[in-house]
Design an enzyme around this catalytic site. Structure first.
Site, PDB file in Angstrom:
ATOM      1  N   SER A 150      26.273  11.398  71.557  1.00  0.00           N
ATOM      2  CA  SER A 150      25.056  11.768  70.827  1.00  0.00           C
ATOM      3  C   SER A 150      24.290  12.839  71.591  1.00  0.00           C
ATOM      4  CB  SER A 150      24.156  10.553  70.628  1.00  0.00           C
ATOM      5  OG  SER A 150      22.907  10.982  70.111  1.00  0.00           O
TER       6      SER A 150
ATOM      7  N   GLU B 297      21.844  18.644  58.937  1.00  0.00           N
ATOM      8  CA  GLU B 297      20.702  17.842  59.396  1.00  0.00           C
ATOM      9  C   GLU B 297      19.534  18.790  59.640  1.00  0.00           C
ATOM     10  OE1 GLU B 297      21.387  15.169  62.636  1.00  0.00           O
ATOM     11  OE2 GLU B 297      23.084  14.188  61.669  1.00  0.00           O
TER      12      GLU B 297
ATOM     13  N   HIS C 103      17.198  18.003  62.732  1.00  0.00           N
ATOM     14  CA  HIS C 103      17.689  17.808  64.110  1.00  0.00           C
ATOM     15  C   HIS C 103      17.604  19.127  64.888  1.00  0.00           C
ATOM     16  CE1 HIS C 103      20.676  15.817  66.998  1.00  0.00           C
ATOM     17  NE2 HIS C 103      20.791  17.098  67.327  1.00  0.00           N
TER      18      HIS C 103
HETATM   19 ZN   LIG Z   1      19.177  13.875  65.470  1.00  0.00          ZN
END
Ligand SMILES: [Zn+2]
Length: 279
Positions: free
Chosen positions: A193, A245, A248
């Site tokens: 991540s 996204e 993000h």
């Molecule tokens: Zn994120």
């Protein structure tokens, strides 16, 4: 959603994914506006039944938030289906200036390429990499937030630093509930991540509806001035490893963020690297 519009021939099937988002943590519920034209299974497999057009919708089971809609056009079997429009205009990856470093499943050191810390599906972070929120990134976010506020816009951090141990819990609970394949679609494996870098902020509503807001449009145009890039742009799933996204943001510093922004490339293309799990 991967595609906003797809064309299938009668009898053809296509598997849709609600999101590759590392942030989404709930299972999608699929429905078709007309299952006589195209039917959809519980796991997002669309089957073309008869010529016509209908809409496939994925919603979040927890609170019925709509992930997205796909318009499905079904054409008779003898007709050629047009090319997927997503493939048009795909930028060729620029060649890496140097050979990218080899990926390691369980590295002891983080990977830097051209001075940029990398965490994607090829390059994992060590279990012990635990920097917390980067103070410079946070200070630049605060500056960006003030500038947005002067335009009457409200941007705020929904999710920032996430530790390796936190990601272990998230990922394992997803695997336990839905299996490894689905867990990989909606959450990052521990160590993979980008939130573990401390250089990432998810803004406002972690939902594709964010893309329709004035805040999202302002961030698109100005984030690089504060050192941030939209890390997972639309239509670049195969390159970044994640679907769109808009929320993000990754901090690279003003110089690098501006270079990446002006190149029109994803970070993977800019650095000439991949983002794929080893298995
Ligand atoms: Zn994120």
């Amino acid at each position: 959603m991967r595609d906003s519009q797809i064309t299938l021939t009668v009898g053809e099937s296509r598997h849709l994914q609600a999101t590759d988002a590392s942030d989404a943590a709930a299972k999608a519920v699929w429905s078709s506006s007309d299952s006589k034209i195209a039917a959809v299974s519980a796991d997002g497999a669309v089957t073309a039944v008869a010529p016509g057009s209908c809409t496939i919708t994925a919603t979040l089971s927890a609170d019925s938030t709509v992930f997205g809609n796909v318009t499905v056009t079904v054409v008779p079997a003898q007709t050629e289906s047009p090319e997927n429009s997503d493939e048009i205009g795909t930028t060729e990856p620029i060649p890496a200036k140097t050979e990218p470093p080899a990926a390691q499943a369980d590295p002891t050191e983080p990977t830097y390429i051209q001075g940029i810390l990398i965490a994607n599906k090829t390059y994992a972070l060590p279990k012990t990499f635990d920097p917390g929120v980067d103070p410079e990134a946070k200070a630049m976010f605060d500056k960006m937030q003030k500038a947005a506020a002067q335009e009457g816009l409200n941007i705020y951090i929904s999710s920032g630093y996430r530790s390796y141990d936190y990601q272990v819990k998230v990922y394992n609970s997803m695997v336990k509930a839905y299996g490894k394949k689905y867990a990989d679609e909606v959450s990052a494996r521990p160590g993979y991540s980008e939130h573990q870098t401390g250089l990432v902020f998810d803004l406002n509503s972690i939902d594709l509806s964010f893309a329709q807001t004035k805040e999202s449009k302002w961030v698109d145009a100005h984030a690089h001035e504060y050192g941030f890039i939209i890390r997972y742009p639309e239509g670049k799933d195969a390159i970044t490893g994640y679907s769109y996204e808009p929320w993000h943001l990754r901090y690279l510093g003003v110089e690098n963020a501006t270079k990446v922004y002006n190149s029109g490339l994803t970070l993977e293309e800019y650095l000439g690297i991949t983002s794929k799990y080893p298995d």
